[in-house]
Design a protein around this motif. Structure first.
Motif, short mmCIF file in Angstrom:
data_model
loop_
_atom_site.label_atom_id
_atom_site.label_comp_id
_atom_site.label_asym_id
_atom_site.label_seq_id
_atom_site.Cartn_x
_atom_site.Cartn_y
_atom_site.Cartn_z
N ALA A 21 7.59 6.35 2.40
CA ALA A 21 6.38 7.16 2.55
C ALA A 21 6.06 7.83 1.22
O ALA A 21 6.95 8.12 0.42
CB ALA A 21 6.57 8.20 3.63
N GLY A 22 4.78 8.02 0.98
CA GLY A 22 4.35 8.70 -0.23
C GLY A 22 4.23 7.81 -1.45
O GLY A 22 3.95 8.29 -2.55
N THR A 23 4.44 6.49 -1.27
CA THR A 23 4.37 5.57 -2.41
C THR A 23 3.07 4.79 -2.45
O THR A 23 2.90 3.92 -3.30
CB THR A 23 5.56 4.59 -2.41
OG1 THR A 23 5.54 3.84 -1.18
CG2 THR A 23 6.89 5.33 -2.53
N ASP A 54 9.24 9.04 6.99
CA ASP A 54 9.98 8.55 5.83
C ASP A 54 9.54 7.19 5.31
O ASP A 54 9.97 6.77 4.24
CB ASP A 54 11.48 8.48 6.15
CG ASP A 54 12.06 9.85 6.43
OD1 ASP A 54 11.54 10.84 5.88
OD2 ASP A 54 13.04 9.93 7.20
N TRP A 55 8.73 6.46 6.06
CA TRP A 55 8.37 5.11 5.64
C TRP A 55 7.01 4.67 6.17
O TRP A 55 6.48 5.24 7.12
CB TRP A 55 9.44 4.10 6.07
CG TRP A 55 9.87 4.22 7.51
CD1 TRP A 55 10.97 4.88 7.97
CD2 TRP A 55 9.22 3.70 8.67
NE1 TRP A 55 11.04 4.81 9.34
CE2 TRP A 55 9.98 4.09 9.80
CE3 TRP A 55 8.07 2.95 8.87
CZ2 TRP A 55 9.62 3.74 11.10
CZ3 TRP A 55 7.72 2.61 10.18
CH2 TRP A 55 8.49 3.00 11.25
N LEU A 56 6.50 3.63 5.52
CA LEU A 56 5.28 2.94 5.95
C LEU A 56 5.70 1.54 6.40
O LEU A 56 6.63 0.96 5.84
CB LEU A 56 4.30 2.80 4.80
CG LEU A 56 3.83 4.08 4.12
CD1 LEU A 56 3.05 3.73 2.85
CD2 LEU A 56 2.96 4.88 5.07
N GLN A 57 5.01 1.00 7.39
CA GLN A 57 5.32 -0.34 7.89
C GLN A 57 4.02 -1.11 8.08
O GLN A 57 3.06 -0.59 8.64
CB GLN A 57 6.07 -0.26 9.22
CG GLN A 57 6.36 -1.60 9.84
CD GLN A 57 7.01 -1.47 11.22
OE1 GLN A 57 7.29 -0.39 11.69
NE2 GLN A 57 7.23 -2.59 11.86
N LEU A 58 4.04 -2.36 7.63
CA LEU A 58 2.90 -3.25 7.81
C LEU A 58 3.43 -4.56 8.41
O LEU A 58 4.11 -5.33 7.74
CB LEU A 58 2.23 -3.51 6.45
CG LEU A 58 0.85 -4.12 6.43
CD1 LEU A 58 -0.15 -3.26 7.19
CD2 LEU A 58 0.39 -4.30 5.00
N ALA A 102 1.64 -1.86 -3.10
CA ALA A 102 2.77 -2.80 -3.09
C ALA A 102 3.00 -3.36 -1.69
O ALA A 102 3.35 -4.53 -1.52
CB ALA A 102 4.03 -2.13 -3.61
N LEU A 103 2.78 -2.53 -0.69
CA LEU A 103 2.95 -2.95 0.71
C LEU A 103 1.98 -4.09 1.04
O LEU A 103 2.39 -5.13 1.57
CB LEU A 103 2.68 -1.74 1.60
CG LEU A 103 3.18 -1.73 3.02
CD1 LEU A 103 4.70 -1.70 3.06
CD2 LEU A 103 2.64 -0.50 3.74
#
Length: 127
Positions: free
Chosen positions: A71-73, A114-118, A77-78
């Motif tokens: 998270a926060g990036t 804490d994270w991103l998901q695709l 890139a994702l």
């Protein structure tokens, strides 16, 4: 084609992408502090019989590869990693032509603390 052979064919194709870390099922994994990573899962689907009684059996399913980033990036890139998956699996034949991948689809962005998901879904049919 049995489930193990399907998994081997799809996992081998994913591993050929190279540069991105993969959280393989059943293997201990610590997410990297930066950058993206993949997490694959096979979602078996139904079985079709082509041509009626005595026809050939087609196994269907989805190979879902979720792309994760801290998270926060941001999402650049994702999305680039998701696009690479789509291009890599788009309408390819695997396992000597017995496993056909359809057109992959990128799902909605999911965000946790804490994270991103695709998620990227690759439909497949075993002929």
């Amino acid at each position: 084609m049995n489930h193990a052979a399907i998994r081997t064919a799809l996992d081998t194709k994913l591993a050929a992408l190279g540069a991105i870390t993969v959280a393989w099922p059943g293997v201990p994994f610590t997410p990297p502090a930066s950058g993206v990573w993949y997490k694959p899962a096979i979602l078996p689907g139904g079985v079709d019989v082509a041509g009626g009684v005595g026809g050939s059996v087609h196994q269907n399913g989805d190979f879902q590869v979720s792309v994760f980033a801290p998270a926060g990036t941001g999402t650049t890139a994702l999305h680039a990693a998701a696009d690479a998956l789509v291009a890599h699996f788009d309408r390819v034949l695997l396992a000597s032509g017995f496993l056909h991948c359809g057109v992959p689809e990128i799902g909605p962005l999911l965000q946790e603390a804490d994270w991103l998901q695709l998620p990227v879904t690759v439909p497949y049919t075993v002929l």
